[in-house]
Design an enzyme around this catalytic site. Structure first.
Site, PDB file in Angstrom:
ATOM      1  N   ARG A 194       5.780 -26.090  12.450  1.00 45.90           N
ATOM      2  CA  ARG A 194       5.477 -25.885  13.862  1.00 45.90           C
ATOM      3  C   ARG A 194       4.027 -25.469  14.076  1.00 45.90           C
ATOM      4  O   ARG A 194       3.405 -25.881  15.067  1.00 45.90           O
ATOM      5  CB  ARG A 194       6.426 -24.881  14.514  1.00 45.90           C
ATOM      6  CG  ARG A 194       6.141 -24.782  16.026  1.00 45.90           C
ATOM      7  CD  ARG A 194       7.283 -24.222  16.821  1.00 45.90           C
ATOM      8  NE  ARG A 194       7.409 -22.793  16.766  1.00 45.90           N
ATOM      9  CZ  ARG A 194       8.532 -22.134  16.543  1.00 45.90           C
ATOM     10  NH1 ARG A 194       9.662 -22.799  16.296  1.00 45.90           N
ATOM     11  NH2 ARG A 194       8.565 -20.826  16.543  1.00 45.90           N
ATOM     12  N   SER A 195       3.485 -24.680  13.187  1.00 43.69           N
ATOM     13  CA  SER A 195       2.088 -24.278  13.377  1.00 43.69           C
ATOM     14  C   SER A 195       1.171 -25.501  13.300  1.00 43.69           C
ATOM     15  O   SER A 195       0.225 -25.629  14.088  1.00 43.69           O
ATOM     16  CB  SER A 195       1.682 -23.229  12.336  1.00 43.69           C
ATOM     17  OG  SER A 195       1.616 -23.770  11.033  1.00 43.69           O
ATOM     18  N   TYR A 221       3.731 -18.040  26.680  1.00 44.52           N
ATOM     19  CA  TYR A 221       3.453 -19.443  26.362  1.00 44.52           C
ATOM     20  C   TYR A 221       4.670 -20.344  26.448  1.00 44.52           C
ATOM     21  O   TYR A 221       4.555 -21.517  26.817  1.00 44.52           O
ATOM     22  CB  TYR A 221       2.804 -19.564  24.982  1.00 44.52           C
ATOM     23  CG  TYR A 221       3.698 -19.241  23.804  1.00 44.52           C
ATOM     24  CD1 TYR A 221       4.286 -20.256  23.063  1.00 44.52           C
ATOM     25  CD2 TYR A 221       3.913 -17.925  23.396  1.00 44.52           C
ATOM     26  CE1 TYR A 221       5.085 -19.977  21.964  1.00 44.52           C
ATOM     27  CE2 TYR A 221       4.700 -17.635  22.314  1.00 44.52           C
ATOM     28  CZ  TYR A 221       5.289 -18.662  21.594  1.00 44.52           C
ATOM     29  OH  TYR A 221       6.085 -18.373  20.508  1.00 44.52           O
ATOM     30  N   HIS A 237      -6.187 -14.388  16.829  1.00 44.79           N
ATOM     31  CA  HIS A 237      -4.918 -14.739  17.453  1.00 44.79           C
ATOM     32  C   HIS A 237      -4.529 -13.698  18.507  1.00 44.79           C
ATOM     33  O   HIS A 237      -4.124 -14.061  19.618  1.00 44.79           O
ATOM     34  CB  HIS A 237      -3.819 -14.873  16.404  1.00 44.79           C
ATOM     35  CG  HIS A 237      -2.571 -15.493  16.950  1.00 44.79           C
ATOM     36  ND1 HIS A 237      -2.547 -16.761  17.457  1.00 44.79           N
ATOM     37  CD2 HIS A 237      -1.314 -15.008  17.112  1.00 44.79           C
ATOM     38  CE1 HIS A 237      -1.328 -17.049  17.893  1.00 44.79           C
ATOM     39  NE2 HIS A 237      -0.565 -15.998  17.705  1.00 44.79           N
ATOM     40  N   LYS A 238      -4.674 -12.452  18.149  1.00 46.34           N
ATOM     41  CA  LYS A 238      -4.431 -11.351  19.084  1.00 46.34           C
ATOM     42  C   LYS A 238      -5.275 -10.165  18.636  1.00 46.34           C
ATOM     43  O   LYS A 238      -5.659 -10.061  17.467  1.00 46.34           O
ATOM     44  CB  LYS A 238      -2.950 -10.929  19.108  1.00 46.34           C
ATOM     45  CG  LYS A 238      -1.975 -11.994  19.573  1.00 46.34           C
ATOM     46  CD  LYS A 238      -0.536 -11.491  19.521  1.00 46.34           C
ATOM     47  CE  LYS A 238       0.448 -12.597  19.865  1.00 46.34           C
ATOM     48  NZ  LYS A 238       1.857 -12.138  19.776  1.00 46.34           N
ATOM     49  N   ASP A 289      -1.259 -21.638  15.676  1.00 44.39           N
ATOM     50  CA  ASP A 289      -0.581 -21.535  16.969  1.00 44.39           C
ATOM     51  C   ASP A 289      -1.575 -21.331  18.114  1.00 44.39           C
ATOM     52  O   ASP A 289      -1.433 -21.888  19.206  1.00 44.39           O
ATOM     53  CB  ASP A 289       0.402 -20.361  17.002  1.00 44.39           C
ATOM     54  CG  ASP A 289       1.203 -20.166  15.727  1.00 44.39           C
ATOM     55  OD1 ASP A 289       0.693 -20.487  14.641  1.00 44.39           O
ATOM     56  OD2 ASP A 289       2.328 -19.662  15.823  1.00 44.39           O
ATOM     57  N   TYR A 302      -3.899  -8.502  15.751  1.00 43.28           N
ATOM     58  CA  TYR A 302      -4.034  -9.226  14.480  1.00 43.28           C
ATOM     59  C   TYR A 302      -5.522  -9.482  14.217  1.00 43.28           C
ATOM     60  O   TYR A 302      -5.992 -10.613  14.294  1.00 43.28           O
ATOM     61  CB  TYR A 302      -3.259 -10.545  14.516  1.00 43.28           C
ATOM     62  CG  TYR A 302      -1.768 -10.395  14.727  1.00 43.28           C
ATOM     63  CD1 TYR A 302      -1.025  -9.498  13.961  1.00 43.28           C
ATOM     64  CD2 TYR A 302      -1.098 -11.147  15.689  1.00 43.28           C
ATOM     65  CE1 TYR A 302       0.333  -9.348  14.149  1.00 43.28           C
ATOM     66  CE2 TYR A 302       0.265 -11.005  15.880  1.00 43.28           C
ATOM     67  CZ  TYR A 302       0.968 -10.111  15.115  1.00 43.28           C
ATOM     68  OH  TYR A 302       2.328  -9.960  15.311  1.00 43.28           O
TER      69      TYR A 302
END
Length: 386
Positions: free
Chosen positions: A225-226, A50, A144-145, A155, A148
């Site tokens: 940031r998220s 990314y 997310h993944k 994000d 996870y």
């Protein structure tokens, strides 16, 4: 020969008008630091992730703005390295279901349009196919993944949402807009904090993670940031979401609500935001550049597009100048740098478990020229033509 010289002179004079722009200065600095685009994000080997996509997108926008071919060539060389004639992406494994890999696909849309090379269409389709079978929560939010499970991180909204919205427009896949909108609306439902108007970094539907509140499944803190990723995803998705889409009014309201909430957490002296958004006075917290520039980008673009009140354009312009004063420096070699970037932050994991605590967020490495600041800064500078 005379005509050639005239053309060269015209090209030089034309680009000269852009030479002192902040976006040109930053892109040129980044290309000097990273002679090959695969070196972005401090990479030691070619990688499709990314951060490469984020900075590459900003450089392609700089090419569109200036017409300077070296910027396009820099990114074309990257995709030429990463994508073979069969359309396979080097190192990309869809079955890993890593949402971070999808964001870089956005740079293939303009390159495909320019070159017509079939391999880039195949690569785009590969990334779309990943999201058809990407695991989800019961309500339909993307994990997310795969590593996870049951987790939604803010994000991830930026990693897939704008790509899928643009893919839907380019390929007339209208049902896909519903899926993109669902992701944004579901985050408002599950990760929003009504007391602050902010969003928690993550949510575990299964409530099994050590970082997750046993009752709500929410992570314990707000990471700037998220929230910035989520906010940028909204303003970028709105570029493609049809005007008459039934969820568009709610998405606009979510953006407007968040834009207003963030004003309360802006440092009164510097105009910037902190790593842990709502704990400005807590010892160890620091003003952080990646989250700050993402908020500024969303304020400015949102106002320019009419998604936000025009007052946010003025506030964004002011914050942009403050960002330059507070977070940039000129190096001895003449390159321009952005300081105070959090390198990375996440939740959980097998090694060095990330518990989402305040102590965790302020412990992560802080470095200069992280792509999560560089890319949004270039794009914001282009929006302002500065």
């Amino acid at each position: 020969m005379k005509k050639l010289l005239i053309l060269i002179c015209i090209s030089f004079l034309s680009f000269g008008a852009f030479a002192q722009k902040n976006y040109v200065r930053m892109v040129d600095s980044e290309m000097k630091r990273n002679p090959e685009a695969w070196m972005l994000d401090f990479s030691k080997a070619p990688k499709w992730n990314y951060c490469h996509g984020l900075v590459s997108q900003s450089i392609l926008q700089t090419y569109d703005k200036t017409g300077e071919r070296k910027y396009y060539a820099y990114i074309y060389d990257y995709v030429d390295t990463m994508i073979n004639e069969s359309g396979d992406i080097l190192g990309y494994k869809p079955q890993e279901y890593n949402i971070d890999r999808v964001n870089t696909g956005k740079i293939l849309f303009p390159i495909l349009a320019k070159t017509g090379e079939k391999r880039f269409k195949i690569a785009l389709d590969h990334q779309r196919e990943q999201m058809r079978t990407h695991p989800r929560t019961k309500e339909g939010s993307f994990w997310h993944k795969k590593v996870y499970p049951h987790q939604v991180w803010l994000d991830g909204l930026y990693m897939a949402g704008p790509f899928l919205a643009q893919y839907a427009e380019k390929n007339n896949e209208t049902d896909l807009f519903d899926d993109v909108a669902l992701q944004i609306v579901d985050v408002r439902k599950n990760l929003y904090d009504p007391k602050t108007g902010l969003y928690y970094h993550g949510w575990d539907e299964s409530k099994s993670q050590r970082w997750a509140d046993p009752k709500t499944g929410l992570s314990p803190n707000f990471w700037s940031r998220s929230i910035g990723w989520y906010m940028m995803s909204i303003v970028d998705v709105l570029d493609f979401l049809p005007e008459r889409h039934p969820d568009r009014p709610e998405i606009l309201k979510i953006l407007q609500e968040l834009a207003s909430s963030l004003e309360k957490f802006r440092d009164p002296h510097t105009g910037m935001w902190y790593q842990v958004t709502n704990m400005q006075d807590r010892e160890g917290n620091y003003q952080e550049s990646t989250g700050s520039i993402m908020f500024i980008y969303a304020w400015i673009k949102g106002a320019q597009k009419g998604y936000l009140d025009q007052s946010f354009l003025r506030k964004g312009e002011e914050a942009y100048e403050q960002f330059i004063q507070h977070f940039t420096k000129t190096e001895k070699d003449g390159t321009w740098s952005i300081t105070s970037c959090c390198s990375v932050a996440g939740l959980g994991g097998d090694k060095n478990y990330r518990d989402g605590s305040f102590a965790y967020y302020i412990s992560e490495l802080v470095r200069d020229n992280d792509p999560k600041a560089v890319g949004p800064f270039i794009m914001t500078s282009i929006l302002l033509d500065r």
